[in-house]
Design an enzyme around this catalytic site. Sequence first.
Site, PDB file in Angstrom:
ATOM      1  N   TYR A   1     -10.231  -0.526  -0.550  1.00 66.22           N
ATOM      2  CA  TYR A   1      -9.013  -0.005  -1.133  1.00 66.22           C
ATOM      3  C   TYR A   1      -9.013   0.954  -1.044  1.00 66.22           C
ATOM      4  O   TYR A   1      -8.337   1.592  -0.974  1.00 66.22           O
ATOM      5  CB  TYR A   1      -8.558  -0.518  -2.269  1.00 66.22           C
ATOM      6  CG  TYR A   1      -7.581  -0.978  -3.568  1.00 66.22           C
ATOM      7  CD1 TYR A   1      -6.347  -1.319  -2.506  1.00 66.22           C
ATOM      8  CD2 TYR A   1      -7.142  -0.109  -4.340  1.00 66.22           C
ATOM      9  CE1 TYR A   1      -5.502  -1.011  -3.467  1.00 66.22           C
ATOM     10  CE2 TYR A   1      -6.565   0.459  -5.055  1.00 66.22           C
ATOM     11  CZ  TYR A   1      -4.784  -0.230  -4.532  1.00 66.22           C
ATOM     12  OH  TYR A   1      -3.748  -0.529  -5.358  1.00 66.22           O
TER      13      TYR A   1
ATOM     14  N   GLY B   1      -8.178 -14.033  -8.476  1.00 64.68           N
ATOM     15  CA  GLY B   1      -8.719 -13.409  -6.582  1.00 64.68           C
ATOM     16  C   GLY B   1      -8.443 -13.559  -5.899  1.00 64.68           C
ATOM     17  O   GLY B   1      -9.511 -13.375  -4.932  1.00 64.68           O
TER      18      GLY B   1
ATOM     19  N   ASP C   1       2.238   1.856  -3.021  1.00 65.17           N
ATOM     20  CA  ASP C   1       2.469   1.976  -5.018  1.00 65.17           C
ATOM     21  C   ASP C   1       1.890   3.610  -5.278  1.00 65.17           C
ATOM     22  O   ASP C   1       2.189   4.391  -5.571  1.00 65.17           O
ATOM     23  CB  ASP C   1       2.511   1.304  -5.612  1.00 65.17           C
ATOM     24  CG  ASP C   1       0.975   0.529  -5.868  1.00 65.17           C
ATOM     25  OD1 ASP C   1       0.252   0.612  -4.458  1.00 65.17           O
ATOM     26  OD2 ASP C   1       1.196  -0.669  -6.465  1.00 65.17           O
TER      27      ASP C   1
ATOM     28  N   HIS D   1       0.909  -1.526   0.088  1.00 64.71           N
ATOM     29  CA  HIS D   1      -0.018   0.043   0.186  1.00 64.71           C
ATOM     30  C   HIS D   1       0.713   0.950   0.285  1.00 64.71           C
ATOM     31  O   HIS D   1       0.473   2.439   0.676  1.00 64.71           O
ATOM     32  CB  HIS D   1      -0.751  -0.089   1.478  1.00 64.71           C
ATOM     33  CG  HIS D   1      -2.065  -1.108   0.789  1.00 64.71           C
ATOM     34  ND1 HIS D   1      -3.320  -0.325   0.295  1.00 64.71           N
ATOM     35  CD2 HIS D   1      -2.427  -2.363   1.709  1.00 64.71           C
ATOM     36  CE1 HIS D   1      -3.921  -1.551   0.168  1.00 64.71           C
ATOM     37  NE2 HIS D   1      -3.815  -2.307   1.147  1.00 64.71           N
TER      38      HIS D   1
ATOM     39  N   SER E   1     -12.737 -18.936 -21.513  1.00 66.36           N
ATOM     40  CA  SER E   1     -11.884 -19.200 -20.753  1.00 66.36           C
ATOM     41  C   SER E   1     -12.088 -21.253 -19.867  1.00 66.36           C
ATOM     42  O   SER E   1     -12.869 -21.468 -19.964  1.00 66.36           O
ATOM     43  CB  SER E   1     -12.732 -18.436 -19.423  1.00 66.36           C
ATOM     44  OG  SER E   1     -12.356 -19.507 -17.988  1.00 66.36           O
TER      45      SER E   1
ATOM     46  N   ASP F   1       2.022  -3.470  -9.701  1.00 65.30           N
ATOM     47  CA  ASP F   1       1.439  -5.117 -10.240  1.00 65.30           C
ATOM     48  C   ASP F   1       1.828  -5.343 -11.873  1.00 65.30           C
ATOM     49  O   ASP F   1       1.750  -5.961 -12.134  1.00 65.30           O
ATOM     50  CB  ASP F   1       0.056  -5.845  -9.987  1.00 65.30           C
ATOM     51  CG  ASP F   1      -0.624  -5.673  -8.969  1.00 65.30           C
ATOM     52  OD1 ASP F   1       0.560  -5.448  -8.009  1.00 65.30           O
ATOM     53  OD2 ASP F   1      -1.328  -5.581  -8.352  1.00 65.30           O
TER      54      ASP F   1
ATOM     55  N   LEU G   1      -3.068 -12.381  -5.830  1.00 69.29           N
ATOM     56  CA  LEU G   1      -0.956 -12.780  -6.890  1.00 69.29           C
ATOM     57  C   LEU G   1      -1.384 -11.646  -7.820  1.00 69.29           C
ATOM     58  O   LEU G   1      -0.656 -12.407  -9.027  1.00 69.29           O
ATOM     59  CB  LEU G   1      -1.816 -14.623  -6.590  1.00 69.29           C
ATOM     60  CG  LEU G   1      -0.774 -14.717  -5.834  1.00 69.29           C
ATOM     61  CD1 LEU G   1      -0.230 -16.562  -6.110  1.00 69.29           C
ATOM     62  CD2 LEU G   1       0.380 -14.237  -4.478  1.00 69.29           C
ATOM     63  N   SER G   2      -2.546 -11.041  -7.883  1.00 66.40           N
ATOM     64  CA  SER G   2      -2.183 -10.163  -9.028  1.00 66.40           C
ATOM     65  C   SER G   2      -3.012 -10.740 -10.646  1.00 66.40           C
ATOM     66  O   SER G   2      -2.575 -10.576 -11.702  1.00 66.40           O
ATOM     67  CB  SER G   2      -1.388  -9.017  -9.570  1.00 66.40           C
ATOM     68  OG  SER G   2      -1.053  -8.048  -9.915  1.00 66.40           O
ATOM     69  N   SER G   3      -3.809 -11.247 -10.223  1.00 67.28           N
ATOM     70  CA  SER G   3      -4.660 -12.236 -11.713  1.00 67.28           C
ATOM     71  C   SER G   3      -4.967 -11.061 -12.341  1.00 67.28           C
ATOM     72  O   SER G   3      -5.169 -11.392 -14.081  1.00 67.28           O
ATOM     73  CB  SER G   3      -5.098 -13.399 -11.407  1.00 67.28           C
ATOM     74  OG  SER G   3      -6.227 -12.403 -10.591  1.00 67.28           O
TER      75      SER G   3
HETATM   76  C1  GLA Z   1      -3.403  -4.213  -5.329  1.00 71.93           C
HETATM   77  C2  GLA Z   1      -3.004  -2.996  -5.599  1.00 71.93           C
HETATM   78  C3  GLA Z   1      -1.584  -2.386  -6.438  1.00 71.93           C
HETATM   79  C4  GLA Z   1      -1.208  -2.201  -4.600  1.00 71.93           C
HETATM   80  C5  GLA Z   1      -1.508  -3.252  -4.052  1.00 71.93           C
HETATM   81  C6  GLA Z   1      -1.361  -2.880  -2.624  1.00 71.93           C
HETATM   82  O1  GLA Z   1      -2.199  -5.698  -5.203  1.00 71.93           O
HETATM   83  O2  GLA Z   1      -2.950  -3.496  -7.539  1.00 71.93           O
HETATM   84  O3  GLA Z   1      -1.368  -1.498  -6.958  1.00 71.93           O
HETATM   85  O4  GLA Z   1      -1.147  -0.786  -4.303  1.00 71.93           O
HETATM   86  O5  GLA Z   1      -2.640  -3.704  -3.511  1.00 71.93           O
HETATM   87  O6  GLA Z   1       0.284  -2.549  -2.455  1.00 71.93           O
END
Ligand code: GLA
Length: 390
Positions: free
Chosen positions: A225, A124, A40, A38, A71, A175, A127-129
């Site tokens: 968020y 979800g 960026d 948190h 999918s 990400d 891990l930034s899917s």
């Molecule tokens: C999510 C957002 C990122 C970042 C993180 C927290 O993954 O996509 O940009 O803010 O939360 O570090």
Amino acid sequence: MRLSEAVKREIKQFKKVFARQPEILVLAPGRANIIGEHTDYTGGLVFPAAIDTRIDFLVSGNGSNTVRLYSDTYQESCEFNLDEKLKRTHHWSDYIKGVVCELKKAGYQVDGFNALIGGDLPIGSGLSSSAAFEMAVSEGCAQLFGYAPMDPEKQIKLCRKAENQFVGVSCGIMDQFIIRMGRKHHGLYLDCRSLEYELIPIPSDDLVFVIVYSGVKRGLGATAYHERQKQCERGRLFFNALNKSLRSLRDVNEDLLQVSRENMDPLIFKRCRHVITENTRVKRAVEALRKPDMVLFGELMNLSHESCKNDFEVSCEELDLLVDLARNVPGVLGSRMTGAGFGGCTISLVARNRVDEFERYVGNLYNRTTGIVPEFYITHAEDGVSAVRL
Ligand code: GLA
């Protein structure tokens, strides 16, 4: 390139669904944020890595105006027409539509294509899917329609914009950046204000990062968020009113924060304390890695978790439990939640010869307490997005 069994199966599935061959395979890794949470979106410092679970995006042109999608994860097809005004539908296809819209806005050609989305990156789970998905689509289009290689910064910003504006989550840049720029065996030390970065080698002989998925879907539910973002902005405005040269929380040091405490809303103070101390921890963690002093590195991960939990309040019971259990296992140097929080995953730095014990102990006790079977990923830092012509 040798194709994995999973990719061979996806190629077969592609042929079955679309009755033709895929032309391009894009591999887009997930990301694990090692430290710097948190920060960026406040122009701060982060230290993530790309990991070896990923989204596979198989694609070929179809000579029409229609984008046809399948999918593999949801076993579901859908399609949309490129001539129509694309709208958000809260469906997984939003990520594709968002990137297509941004590509077109930026003047890139996008024609009809068929695509299969697969891979082993859990959706979800923190891990930034989503960023992996966006990056896969932009890379697939760039390869297919002839504008690869895209300028990395342009591609990163375009994917972020798709998420901010089309999907409607105003995420920071971390990400998309790591998924584009990640390098095998390295973490990426990124200044989210200047976008300067450095790839730092991660010693991997004796230590591994173990990611544990709590089974709690990261209810990022954009609300909490976005609320944190607003609170950080209030903090920034407070300090900026004190001194115009304090442009972001990044410019505020801990001494100033402490002397300002009594004039600040207590909640905003806590949020700012997280961001300000987290930036310092990222710097110290990178110094520790250069030495390397992995014990200190692990301690900083632990401190980061405490700050996310107490000051930023983005952890949850399940993540705290995973972290507490991890820290009981001998050979664990540090453990923390990773990603946006409110569910999702933890990341722990574990001695390689203790990984089995870690899985057994954490797995059993977590399951006994919550009834959830957690998932373990023994990860290595991997290269960012890549593509091959099939
Ligand atoms: C999510 C957002 C990122 C970042 C993180 C927290 O993954 O996509 O940009 O803010 O939360 O570090």
